[in-house]
Write an enzyme that holds these catalytic residues in place. Structure first.
Site, PDB file in Angstrom:
ATOM      1  N   ASP A  91       0.858  -1.175   0.000  1.00  0.00           N
ATOM      2  CA  ASP A  91       0.000   0.000   0.000  1.00  0.00           C
ATOM      3  C   ASP A  91       0.898   1.229   0.000  1.00  0.00           C
ATOM      4  O   ASP A  91       1.908   1.275   0.691  1.00  0.00           O
ATOM      5  CB  ASP A  91      -0.896  -0.031   1.243  1.00  0.00           C
ATOM      6  CG  ASP A  91      -1.956   1.049   1.232  1.00  0.00           C
ATOM      7  OD1 ASP A  91      -2.014   1.802   0.245  1.00  0.00           O
ATOM      8  OD2 ASP A  91      -2.706   1.137   2.210  1.00  0.00           O
ATOM      9  N   ASP A 265      -8.076  -7.125   1.045  1.00  0.00           N
ATOM     10  CA  ASP A 265      -7.173  -7.159   2.198  1.00  0.00           C
ATOM     11  C   ASP A 265      -7.908  -6.547   3.372  1.00  0.00           C
ATOM     12  O   ASP A 265      -8.802  -5.715   3.193  1.00  0.00           O
ATOM     13  CB  ASP A 265      -5.898  -6.357   1.936  1.00  0.00           C
ATOM     14  CG  ASP A 265      -6.117  -4.861   2.130  1.00  0.00           C
ATOM     15  OD1 ASP A 265      -5.806  -4.357   3.234  1.00  0.00           O
ATOM     16  OD2 ASP A 265      -6.616  -4.203   1.206  1.00  0.00           O
ATOM     17  N   CYS A 303     -13.765 -26.581  10.151  1.00  0.00           N
ATOM     18  CA  CYS A 303     -12.435 -26.086   9.802  1.00  0.00           C
ATOM     19  C   CYS A 303     -11.372 -27.149  10.077  1.00  0.00           C
ATOM     20  O   CYS A 303     -11.427 -27.852  11.091  1.00  0.00           O
ATOM     21  CB  CYS A 303     -12.130 -24.821  10.613  1.00  0.00           C
ATOM     22  SG  CYS A 303     -10.511 -24.093  10.279  1.00  0.00           S
ATOM     23  N   CYS A 305      -7.965 -26.311  10.078  1.00  0.00           N
ATOM     24  CA  CYS A 305      -6.700 -25.611  10.295  1.00  0.00           C
ATOM     25  C   CYS A 305      -5.952 -26.211  11.481  1.00  0.00           C
ATOM     26  O   CYS A 305      -6.496 -27.026  12.238  1.00  0.00           O
ATOM     27  CB  CYS A 305      -6.944 -24.114  10.526  1.00  0.00           C
ATOM     28  SG  CYS A 305      -7.574 -23.699  12.161  1.00  0.00           S
ATOM     29  N   CYS A 308      -7.795 -25.702  14.891  1.00  0.00           N
ATOM     30  CA  CYS A 308      -8.987 -26.528  15.087  1.00  0.00           C
ATOM     31  C   CYS A 308      -8.667 -28.020  15.155  1.00  0.00           C
ATOM     32  O   CYS A 308      -9.391 -28.786  15.795  1.00  0.00           O
ATOM     33  CB  CYS A 308      -9.994 -26.246  13.971  1.00  0.00           C
ATOM     34  SG  CYS A 308     -10.734 -24.598  14.086  1.00  0.00           S
ATOM     35  N   HIS A 334      -6.248 -19.503  12.973  1.00  0.00           N
ATOM     36  CA  HIS A 334      -7.574 -19.958  12.556  1.00  0.00           C
ATOM     37  C   HIS A 334      -8.272 -18.922  11.695  1.00  0.00           C
ATOM     38  O   HIS A 334      -8.878 -19.259  10.661  1.00  0.00           O
ATOM     39  CB  HIS A 334      -8.454 -20.278  13.772  1.00  0.00           C
ATOM     40  CG  HIS A 334      -9.898 -20.384  13.402  1.00  0.00           C
ATOM     41  ND1 HIS A 334     -10.437 -21.497  12.778  1.00  0.00           N
ATOM     42  CD2 HIS A 334     -10.916 -19.475  13.492  1.00  0.00           C
ATOM     43  CE1 HIS A 334     -11.723 -21.281  12.508  1.00  0.00           C
ATOM     44  NE2 HIS A 334     -12.037 -20.063  12.935  1.00  0.00           N
TER      45      HIS A 334
END
Length: 367
Positions: A91, A265, A303, A305, A308, A334
């Protein structure tokens, strides 16, 4: 060739594409975790990759202040500095210029401002912003612009938009065009249809590798944001990536993808994670709540991940309430994984042609 964007399939206005850069490919629609100061907070680079992220965002303003673009350039550029070998978008600092309203002065040539760190005075111009991003070696450079606040009247919005167009020309002129690197224009004009159209058309006359929609997610609300997208996106060429800056909540992303946006984003998943909030299928939970003290289930049954798969709500409740660093790590992991799984699901549904078979709310249940 700069960067290359290919649309693989579409479903209504939604597109499934691939952006090719010098540091790899980005599957779109894509969500970029925010690594403002050369780090995604509470995450190792390998952990970010494990969530499925293919690109992260860095920030010109913060990196020029600390450690300085020359330091990073001398150490091999931002990729090497932070050990991230995938694409990076930076940015330009325009949003920070807006947020520093009490510390800055806008002129036709650029922005004079005092550092929020030590009060030191700086003068940031379009050429300077692009030069900093070049030294950082970011794959996608953003033009320097003025991000207008909300609400704002038409007169100020037009004045700001036209200044941003002048800066866009100067940014493009200062850009070092080379294989695998690109520069995006930023469409401004607040919530005014006529200004957005003028901005989009003028930027395309200059010619950029992608087009961002700026000046949203600044308090206008979900419905107003969608209204702006409705009349802005038809004015953006279909063969370039479209990037909605600073957005946002899962429901915002889903609705925007359905309207033709390719890139997003937001600090929300990382900031929320550090504060004990988790994005789960169908909503948000606050892990600090007493009801989770003895809850042995994962954050999200849907989930897969690392968090999890290995830890319970009870353990996360304990970590966050104890202010343990690991709590911020696991919650952030997560949340970023949730966002990446959401993007993967959206890409799959576009490929299948079934995206519009689901309501926006139904799509927040990530499978």
């Amino acid at each position: 060739m700069s960067i290359f964007f290919e649309i693989k399939s579409s479903c209504g206005k939604a597109r499934r594409g691939v952006i090719s850069t010098a540091h790899g490919q980005i599957n779109t629609p894509a969500f970029m975790p925010v690594g403002t100061a050369a780090t995604v907070k509470a995450m190792l680079p390998e952990s970010v990759i494990a969530t499925g992220a293919e690109i992260i965002l860095g920030n010109t303003y913060h990196l020029m202040l600390r450690p300085g673009e020359d330091v990073i350039a001398n150490l091999g550029g931002l990729h090497k500095f932070m050990n991230w070998n995938k694409p990076i978008l930076t940015d330009s600092g325009g949003f920070q210029v807006m947020s520093l309203s009490s510390l800055r002065k806008i002129t036709p040539d650029g922005v004079e401002f005092n550092s929020h760190l030590d009060g030191q005075k700086y003068f940031l111009t379009p050429e300077k912003s692009i030069d900093i991003q070049h030294k950082l070696n970011s794959n996608i450079t953003m033009i320097f612009d003025e991000c207008t606040p909300y609400p704002i009247d038409h007169l100020y919005a037009e004045k700001s938009m036209r200044l941003s167009l002048i800066w866009a020309k100067e940014s493009k002129k200062a850009f070092h065009d080379r294989d695998g690197y690109g520069i995006f224009g930023i469409i401004q004009g607040s919530t005014f249809e006529d200004l957005r159209k003028i901005s989009a058309e003028a930027l395309q006359e200059i010619g950029f590798d992608g087009y961002a929609i700026g000046g949203l997610a600044v308090g206008e609300g979900h419905e107003k944001m969608l209204e702006v997208l409705h009349f802005t996106i038809p004015n953006i060429t279909s063969d370039k990536p479209r990037y909605l800056m600073g957005v946002g909540k899962p429901i915002d992303i889903i609705a925007s993808v359905k309207r033709g946006v390719d890139m997003f984003d937001c600090v929300l998943p990382t900031r929320s994670g550090r504060n004990g909030q988790a994005f789960v299928s169908g909503g948000v939970i606050n892990i600090r709540n007493q009801k989770y003290i003895l809850d042995g289930s994962p954050l999200d049954e849907l989930c897969n991940c690392y968090t999890c798969n290995n830890f319970s709500k009870a353990y996360l409740n304990h970590l966050i309430k104890s202010n343990e660093i690991l709590g911020a790590v696991l919650m952030t992991w997560h949340n970023i994984a949730y966002y990446q799984n959401l993007m993967k699901q959206l890409r799959t549904l576009i490929e299948k042609g079934t995206l519009y078979s689901y309501t926006d709310e139904e799509l927040t249940y990530v499978k």
